[in-house]
Design a protein around this motif. Structure first.
Motif, PDB file in Angstrom:
ATOM      1  N   LYS A  69       0.845  -1.199   0.000  1.00 17.94           N
ATOM      2  CA  LYS A  69       0.000   0.000   0.000  1.00 17.94           C
ATOM      3  C   LYS A  69       0.877   1.244   0.000  1.00 17.94           C
ATOM      4  O   LYS A  69       1.931   1.266   0.631  1.00 17.94           O
ATOM      5  N   THR A  70       0.445   2.265  -0.720  1.00 21.06           N
ATOM      6  CA  THR A  70       1.162   3.535  -0.689  1.00 21.06           C
ATOM      7  C   THR A  70       0.401   4.520   0.190  1.00 21.06           C
ATOM      8  O   THR A  70      -0.775   4.320   0.500  1.00 21.06           O
ATOM      9  N   LYS A  71       1.078   5.595   0.582  1.00 23.79           N
ATOM     10  CA  LYS A  71       0.523   6.508   1.585  1.00 23.79           C
ATOM     11  C   LYS A  71      -0.232   7.681   0.972  1.00 23.79           C
ATOM     12  O   LYS A  71       0.109   8.162  -0.111  1.00 23.79           O
ATOM     13  N   THR A  72      -1.238   8.129   1.721  1.00 17.91           N
ATOM     14  CA  THR A  72      -1.915   9.381   1.402  1.00 17.91           C
ATOM     15  C   THR A  72      -1.357  10.474   2.309  1.00 17.91           C
ATOM     16  O   THR A  72      -1.255  10.282   3.520  1.00 17.91           O
ATOM     17  N   GLY A  87      -2.989   7.577  -1.749  1.00 20.05           N
ATOM     18  CA  GLY A  87      -2.557   6.204  -1.567  1.00 20.05           C
ATOM     19  C   GLY A  87      -3.416   5.226  -2.343  1.00 20.05           C
ATOM     20  O   GLY A  87      -4.583   5.497  -2.652  1.00 20.05           O
TER      21      GLY A  87
END
Length: 406
Positions: A69-72, A87
């Protein structure tokens, strides 16, 4: 007042090092540099009415990126800007849906003005579909698509599954592209396969954003040939290796940095010839230093293959701006004006490239310096963000005027 939203996949300064450390294989440095240059240029014309909605172009988990998962997070590309990095779930294939869903959800939140233009970077189906869905509920919203590459020429993966997925995507894109209101293309030839017809479009083949130019480095004592970029066989890297093998003079060196499907052949040849040095994949800052130290920069891409007509090699602009002379072939996708500032290899063979490299490297360094400086001035004065993005602004301004008079 028109509000501009840039929907793209650049690397925010806050997460650049993290993206680099978690990536395996090719990192999209060229796409990142062009996006930042576009953002810088558009800031001159839209100022505080300009917002970035960003989902970085990164490889998929787990093979090409270490996070599922990528970040917001919020960030500001200039003081006072209210940008958002969105994200998404980074699983192969599923990431396309996740990027679509998250982009659409974010666009819904940030569009509070009917007089909005969404600029999308690249033919990326999730972004285009998200913008089209937003437009359906907000008919006054307009979409401008920046097209750096055509999808059919972007992927060397010939597996059955990949072909199947590409065919599905092509069918969707043919439908979605009809909903685009205006285009920014990197080659004049692109308007035909995109079926732009009477819709507004402008050619911006590239932009060079000068970060800093106070680095002064001495040239290498050896005659040093440098290639920087993707090590793709279809980009002619093997031709360069063969051309260098014809040089028997021990005063010559070949430097190469990048990553791609020709890496194995390059590493094997570097073991056999100590004059060849492979640096791997470097940051843009490190690459610029090498370019300043080299004798000549080479782009070995030949005109074989239809894709050369629809692309402008980004390294051409970067090479010219370095102040070090460059050697290349006469490609259809490169505007004619550039050829006054390059040394041309008219014969598209390793032997032809060898002859051109030798003829350039044997010139006096003072002559090469003068030639390189002329090329550098050409880029800095004519291809900077403000000048190039004025073309986009002028197109969108006319477009807005036409809409307001309906």
């Amino acid at each position: 007042m028109v509000k501009l939203i840039f929907l793209g996949g650049l690397f925010p300064n806050e997460s650049r090092r993290e993206i680099e450390s978690k990536s395996t294989g090719v990192i999209q440095y060229a796409a990142d540099a062009l996006q930042w240059a576009i953002v810088t240029g558009l800031d001159n014309y839209y100022s505080q009415n300009f917002k970035l909605v960003n989902l970085p172009y990164i490889g998929s988990f787990p093979k090409r990126y270490s996070d599922l998962k990528t970040k917001t997070f919020k960030f500001s590309h200039i003081k006072g800007a209210n940008d958002i990095n969105v994200g998404f779930i980074n699983l192969p294939i599923y990431k396309l849906y996740s990027r679509f869903y998250q982009a659409k959800k974010t666009l819904k939140k940030v569009i509070d003005n009917d007089n909005t233009i969404i600029i999308i970077y690249a033919i990326h189906t999730p972004f285009i579909k998200a913008a089209i869905d937003i437009k359906k509920n907000n008919p006054s919203v307009k979409i401008c698509l920046i097209v750096p590459d055509l999808p059919e020429f972007m992927d060397d993966d010939k597996s059955f599954i990949r072909k199947y997925l590409k065919n599905i995507e092509k069918g969707l894109l043919n439908k979605y592209l009809k909903e685009i209101d205006s285009f920014v293309v990197l080659s004049d030839y692109m308007h035909l396969p995109l079926q732009i017809n009477n819709r507004p479009w402008v050619r911006v083949e590239g932009i060079f954003e000068q970060k800093t130019d106070n680095i002064v480095l001495e040239k290498e004592p050896f005659k040093t040939i440098l290639y920087t970029g993707t090590l793709a066989k279809r980009y002619g890297i093997l031709n360069l290796l063969e051309a260098f093998s014809l040089i028997k003079n021990n005063d010559y060196r070949l430097w190469i940095c990048g990553d791609g499907d020709a890496k194995e052949e390059l590493e094997l040849m570097a073991k056999e010839d100590s004059r060849i040095k492979y640096f791997g994949q470097l940051s843009r800052e490190e690459v610029i230093k090498l370019q300043k130290k080299a004798t000549v920069l080479v782009n070995p891409r030949i005109s074989e293959g239809e894709f050369t007509k629809y692309s402008f090699p980004s390294k051409t602009m970067e090479y010219l701006a370095s102040g070090t002379p460059c050697v290349l072939y006469r490609l259809q996708g490169i505007p004619e004006e550039y050829f006054d500032y390059c040394y041309m290899s008219e014969e598209e063979t390793p032997l032809g490239l060898y002859k051109t490299i030798i003829s350039v490297c044997e010139k006096e360094q003072s002559e090469l310096n003068e030639f390189g400086e002329k090329a550098k001035r050409f880029i800095l004065e004519n291809k900077n963000p403000e000048i190039q993005c004025k073309k986009i602004y002028n197109m969108l301004s006319k477009f807005e005027l036409n809409e307001n008079t309906k």
